[in-house]
Scaffold this motif. Structure first.
Motif, PDB file in Angstrom:
ATOM      1  N   LYS A 191       0.819  -1.189  -0.105  1.00  0.00           N
ATOM      2  CA  LYS A 191       0.047  -0.071  -0.065  1.00  0.00           C
ATOM      3  C   LYS A 191       0.892   1.473  -0.056  1.00  0.00           C
ATOM      4  O   LYS A 191       1.894   1.533   0.674  1.00  0.00           O
ATOM      5  CB  LYS A 191      -0.775  -0.135   1.255  1.00  0.00           C
ATOM      6  CG  LYS A 191      -1.866  -1.246   1.261  1.00  0.00           C
ATOM      7  CD  LYS A 191      -2.838  -0.880   2.606  1.00  0.00           C
ATOM      8  CE  LYS A 191      -3.831  -2.249   2.608  1.00  0.00           C
ATOM      9  NZ  LYS A 191      -4.357  -2.387   3.841  1.00  0.00           N
ATOM     10  N   SER A 192       0.502   2.204  -0.780  1.00  0.00           N
ATOM     11  CA  SER A 192       1.104   3.440  -1.021  1.00  0.00           C
ATOM     12  C   SER A 192       0.338   4.618  -1.092  1.00  0.00           C
ATOM     13  O   SER A 192       0.395   5.289  -2.191  1.00  0.00           O
ATOM     14  CB  SER A 192       2.263   3.455  -2.254  1.00  0.00           C
ATOM     15  OG  SER A 192       3.199   2.136  -2.025  1.00  0.00           O
ATOM     16  N   PRO A 193      -0.532   4.666  -0.134  1.00  0.00           N
ATOM     17  CA  PRO A 193      -2.029   5.776  -0.359  1.00  0.00           C
ATOM     18  C   PRO A 193      -1.433   7.157  -0.591  1.00  0.00           C
ATOM     19  O   PRO A 193      -2.304   7.854  -1.224  1.00  0.00           O
ATOM     20  CB  PRO A 193      -2.599   5.429   0.718  1.00  0.00           C
ATOM     21  CG  PRO A 193      -1.672   4.983   1.639  1.00  0.00           C
ATOM     22  CD  PRO A 193      -0.728   4.305   0.962  1.00  0.00           C
ATOM     23  N   ASP A 194      -0.378   7.649  -0.135  1.00  0.00           N
ATOM     24  CA  ASP A 194      -0.078   9.058   0.122  1.00  0.00           C
ATOM     25  C   ASP A 194       0.935   9.542  -1.016  1.00  0.00           C
ATOM     26  O   ASP A 194       1.326  10.489  -0.933  1.00  0.00           O
ATOM     27  CB  ASP A 194       0.393   9.399   1.518  1.00  0.00           C
ATOM     28  CG  ASP A 194      -0.597   9.275   2.524  1.00  0.00           C
ATOM     29  OD1 ASP A 194      -1.688   9.215   2.370  1.00  0.00           O
ATOM     30  OD2 ASP A 194      -0.200   8.765   3.707  1.00  0.00           O
ATOM     31  N   ILE A 195       0.969   8.547  -2.027  1.00  0.00           N
ATOM     32  CA  ILE A 195       2.154   8.814  -2.815  1.00  0.00           C
ATOM     33  C   ILE A 195       1.507   8.944  -4.482  1.00  0.00           C
ATOM     34  O   ILE A 195       0.490   8.024  -4.656  1.00  0.00           O
ATOM     35  CB  ILE A 195       3.235   7.872  -3.037  1.00  0.00           C
ATOM     36  CG1 ILE A 195       4.009   7.754  -1.592  1.00  0.00           C
ATOM     37  CG2 ILE A 195       4.260   8.039  -3.978  1.00  0.00           C
ATOM     38  CD1 ILE A 195       5.139   6.551  -1.355  1.00  0.00           C
ATOM     39  N   ALA A 196       2.009   9.904  -5.319  1.00  0.00           N
ATOM     40  CA  ALA A 196       1.064  10.200  -6.537  1.00  0.00           C
ATOM     41  C   ALA A 196       1.351   9.000  -7.571  1.00  0.00           C
ATOM     42  O   ALA A 196       2.219   8.005  -7.399  1.00  0.00           O
ATOM     43  CB  ALA A 196       1.959  11.452  -7.279  1.00  0.00           C
ATOM     44  N   GLU A 197       0.544   8.818  -8.016  1.00  0.00           N
ATOM     45  CA  GLU A 197       0.377   7.893  -9.423  1.00  0.00           C
ATOM     46  C   GLU A 197       1.522   8.065 -10.252  1.00  0.00           C
ATOM     47  O   GLU A 197       1.843   9.011 -10.604  1.00  0.00           O
ATOM     48  CB  GLU A 197      -1.154   8.151 -10.102  1.00  0.00           C
ATOM     49  CG  GLU A 197      -1.242   7.042 -11.225  1.00  0.00           C
ATOM     50  CD  GLU A 197      -1.857   5.526 -10.698  1.00  0.00           C
ATOM     51  OE1 GLU A 197      -1.842   4.914 -11.494  1.00  0.00           O
ATOM     52  OE2 GLU A 197      -1.871   5.653  -9.331  1.00  0.00           O
ATOM     53  N   ARG A 198       1.935   6.706 -10.442  1.00  0.00           N
ATOM     54  CA  ARG A 198       3.230   6.608 -11.443  1.00  0.00           C
ATOM     55  C   ARG A 198       4.487   6.997 -10.829  1.00  0.00           C
ATOM     56  O   ARG A 198       5.447   6.937 -11.465  1.00  0.00           O
ATOM     57  CB  ARG A 198       2.921   6.968 -12.746  1.00  0.00           C
ATOM     58  CG  ARG A 198       1.465   6.536 -13.521  1.00  0.00           C
ATOM     59  CD  ARG A 198       1.576   7.119 -14.967  1.00  0.00           C
ATOM     60  NE  ARG A 198       2.606   6.295 -15.601  1.00  0.00           N
ATOM     61  CZ  ARG A 198       2.526   4.959 -15.958  1.00  0.00           C
ATOM     62  NH1 ARG A 198       1.338   4.098 -15.992  1.00  0.00           N
ATOM     63  NH2 ARG A 198       3.364   4.394 -16.729  1.00  0.00           N
ATOM     64  N   ALA A 199       4.334   7.411  -9.486  1.00  0.00           N
ATOM     65  CA  ALA A 199       5.716   7.927  -8.806  1.00  0.00           C
ATOM     66  C   ALA A 199       6.639   6.694  -8.730  1.00  0.00           C
ATOM     67  O   ALA A 199       6.128   5.762  -8.277  1.00  0.00           O
ATOM     68  CB  ALA A 199       5.430   8.532  -7.452  1.00  0.00           C
ATOM     69  N   ALA A 200       7.844   7.048  -8.889  1.00  0.00           N
ATOM     70  CA  ALA A 200       8.853   5.971  -8.516  1.00  0.00           C
ATOM     71  C   ALA A 200       9.173   5.970  -7.061  1.00  0.00           C
ATOM     72  O   ALA A 200       9.009   7.036  -6.566  1.00  0.00           O
ATOM     73  CB  ALA A 200      10.139   6.320  -9.456  1.00  0.00           C
ATOM     74  N   VAL A 201       9.186   4.869  -6.603  1.00  0.00           N
ATOM     75  CA  VAL A 201       9.309   4.431  -5.044  1.00  0.00           C
ATOM     76  C   VAL A 201      10.569   3.516  -4.757  1.00  0.00           C
ATOM     77  O   VAL A 201      10.728   2.843  -5.704  1.00  0.00           O
ATOM     78  CB  VAL A 201       8.088   4.165  -4.292  1.00  0.00           C
ATOM     79  CG1 VAL A 201       7.196   5.457  -4.468  1.00  0.00           C
ATOM     80  CG2 VAL A 201       7.416   2.729  -4.858  1.00  0.00           C
ATOM     81  N   SER A 202      11.014   3.598  -3.467  1.00  0.00           N
ATOM     82  CA  SER A 202      11.923   2.545  -3.022  1.00  0.00           C
ATOM     83  C   SER A 202      11.012   1.906  -1.832  1.00  0.00           C
ATOM     84  O   SER A 202      10.647   2.515  -0.926  1.00  0.00           O
ATOM     85  CB  SER A 202      13.248   3.098  -2.757  1.00  0.00           C
ATOM     86  OG  SER A 202      13.813   3.445  -3.512  1.00  0.00           O
ATOM     87  N   VAL A 203      10.872   0.548  -1.784  1.00  0.00           N
ATOM     88  CA  VAL A 203      10.085  -0.137  -0.785  1.00  0.00           C
ATOM     89  C   VAL A 203      11.069  -0.814   0.058  1.00  0.00           C
ATOM     90  O   VAL A 203      11.942  -1.487  -0.616  1.00  0.00           O
ATOM     91  CB  VAL A 203       9.058  -0.992  -1.364  1.00  0.00           C
ATOM     92  CG1 VAL A 203       8.318  -1.741  -0.168  1.00  0.00           C
ATOM     93  CG2 VAL A 203       8.013  -0.297  -2.242  1.00  0.00           C
ATOM     94  N   ALA A 204      11.085  -0.478   1.405  1.00  0.00           N
ATOM     95  CA  ALA A 204      12.145  -1.001   2.038  1.00  0.00           C
ATOM     96  C   ALA A 204      11.218  -2.111   2.917  1.00  0.00           C
ATOM     97  O   ALA A 204      10.280  -1.719   3.812  1.00  0.00           O
ATOM     98  CB  ALA A 204      12.818  -0.153   3.047  1.00  0.00           C
ATOM     99  N   VAL A 205      11.735  -3.059   3.243  1.00  0.00           N
ATOM    100  CA  VAL A 205      11.238  -4.347   3.913  1.00  0.00           C
ATOM    101  C   VAL A 205      12.220  -4.812   5.142  1.00  0.00           C
ATOM    102  O   VAL A 205      13.542  -5.375   4.603  1.00  0.00           O
ATOM    103  CB  VAL A 205      10.678  -5.429   3.226  1.00  0.00           C
ATOM    104  CG1 VAL A 205      10.057  -6.478   4.173  1.00  0.00           C
ATOM    105  CG2 VAL A 205       9.632  -4.826   2.386  1.00  0.00           C
ATOM    106  N   ARG A 206      12.032  -4.578   6.324  1.00  0.00           N
ATOM    107  CA  ARG A 206      13.094  -4.889   7.302  1.00  0.00           C
ATOM    108  C   ARG A 206      13.275  -6.646   7.314  1.00  0.00           C
ATOM    109  O   ARG A 206      12.317  -7.458   7.108  1.00  0.00           O
ATOM    110  CB  ARG A 206      12.806  -4.378   8.581  1.00  0.00           C
ATOM    111  CG  ARG A 206      12.517  -3.062   8.800  1.00  0.00           C
ATOM    112  CD  ARG A 206      12.635  -3.010  10.456  1.00  0.00           C
ATOM    113  NE  ARG A 206      12.319  -1.278  10.710  1.00  0.00           N
ATOM    114  CZ  ARG A 206      11.328  -0.842  10.797  1.00  0.00           C
ATOM    115  NH1 ARG A 206      10.225  -1.434  10.759  1.00  0.00           N
ATOM    116  NH2 ARG A 206      11.358   0.472  10.914  1.00  0.00           N
TER     117      ARG A 206
END
Length: 336
Positions: free
Chosen positions: A251-266
């Motif tokens: 889930k990335s509800p507060d990030i703009a559509e088609r925005a590039a993101v880095s997902v960090a998982v501990r």
């Protein structure tokens, strides 16, 4: 505050405040500017621009720079810097130059009693263990009753088995003395154990300031997240409020559509379960670490590897095909 070494910009607009009685940890990798900041506070170096204020009194600025001995600041070095030819009580008395010999020895003994080292007053440093030398160095730094105590990697020279005990003792002494302390460390766990607040530095800039809980649960960026825990990082793009990863949609509800993101998982947030549950994966390596195992896994798309830390014995010996489940609290999403 700014500071330069020639053309190198070492500190870049750092602004910090330590509250009375607080232990503030300066945390960051080598070269982040933590020790330079400490040396400027102590008066060993003078900042290029900016001001230092202690108890509402300016001690260094554009028109003034008090020498170290007039700042009311104590400094404890990482190698303890005890004089080998002086007894323990004379080491502690060394900085009490404004007192008579009798009064100085009295104050030194009070400081030694505070750290539990009065019975070694007439010994010499080479007869003491590393932990005992550390306590003497702390007594010497506290004896003049400084407004602020600066500690530069104070536990780095200690045996790893001794560090925990000495850290606990040191924190108890600081609390009992109601000392305001600024402690430099590169160890995130040490900062969390010691600090009322932590200031995280990178490349001479302040990344984030807050409690251990703030920085662990709400890191400002990917660097901060990676400094406080081992993480898997997956590059992705947001579609319909979700970012796809090898561990499934996030889930990335507060990030703009088609925005590039880095997902960090501990690593600690990845659970390894029996095949058929969670996301499919294959174990490619595992390392026994005592209470835990570090497991490296491949996922079906053949791209990113996934690293997990699990309780030793939870994954059967010889297991290959498994499933992965993730604790949502251990997922962090940052815009790239």
């Amino acid at each position: 505050m700014h500071h330069h070494y020639g053309k190198r910009h070492i500190l870049r607009g750092v602004s910090l405040q330590a509250e009375p009685g607080e232990v503030l940890c300066l945390l960051g990798p080598s070269g982040s500017g933590k020790t330079t900041l400490l040396r400027i506070a102590a008066g060993i170096e003078t900042q290029t621009s900016g001001r230092l204020v202690l108890n509402e009194r300016e001690i260094s600025g554009p028109d003034l720079s008090l020498p170290p001995e007039k700042r009311g600041i104590g400094l404890m070095f990482q190698d303890f810097a005890l004089f080998p030819h002086l007894t323990i009580i004379d080491n502690v008395r060394f900085g009490l130059t404004q007192l008579s010999r009798k009064d100085g020895r009295g104050e030194a003994m009070v400081a030694l009693e505070r750290v539990g080292m009065a019975h070694h007053a007439m010994s010499y440093p080479h007869l003491l263990s590393g932990g005992e030398q550390q306590r003497v160095a702390l007594a010497r730094a506290l004896a003049p009753r400084p407004g602020v105590l600066l500690m530069d990697e104070p536990f780095s020279g200690l045996d790893s088995r001794l560090k925990d005990a000495v850290r606990i003792e040191t924190l108890a002494i600081l609390r009992e003395a109601r000392a305001t302390a600024i402690v430099v460390t590169h160890d995130a766990e040490e900062a969390m154990r010691l600090g009322d607040r932590i200031a995280l530095l990178r490349n001479g800039q302040l990344v984030q300031t807050g409690t251990a809980e703030d920085l662990y649960h709400r890191p400002a960026d990917l660097f901060a997240a990676g400094f406080f825990s081992e993480i898997n990082v997956f590059a992705s793009e947001v579609h319909d409020g979700m970012a796809m990863t090898p561990l499934g949609p996030v889930k990335s509800p507060d990030i703009a559509e088609r925005a590039a993101v880095s997902v960090a998982v501990r690593h600690s947030g990845v659970g390894v379960v029996e095949a058929g549950k969670g996301s499919p994966a294959r174990i490619v390596a595992r390392r026994f670490l005592g209470m835990e195992e570090h497991v490296t896994l491949a996922v079906p798309d053949g791209g990113d590897r996934v690293e997990a830390r699990v309780r030793a014995g939870d994954v059967p010996a010889g297991a290959r095909e498994v499933g992965l489940v993730v604790n949502e609290k251990d997922i962090l999403v940052f815009e790239s």
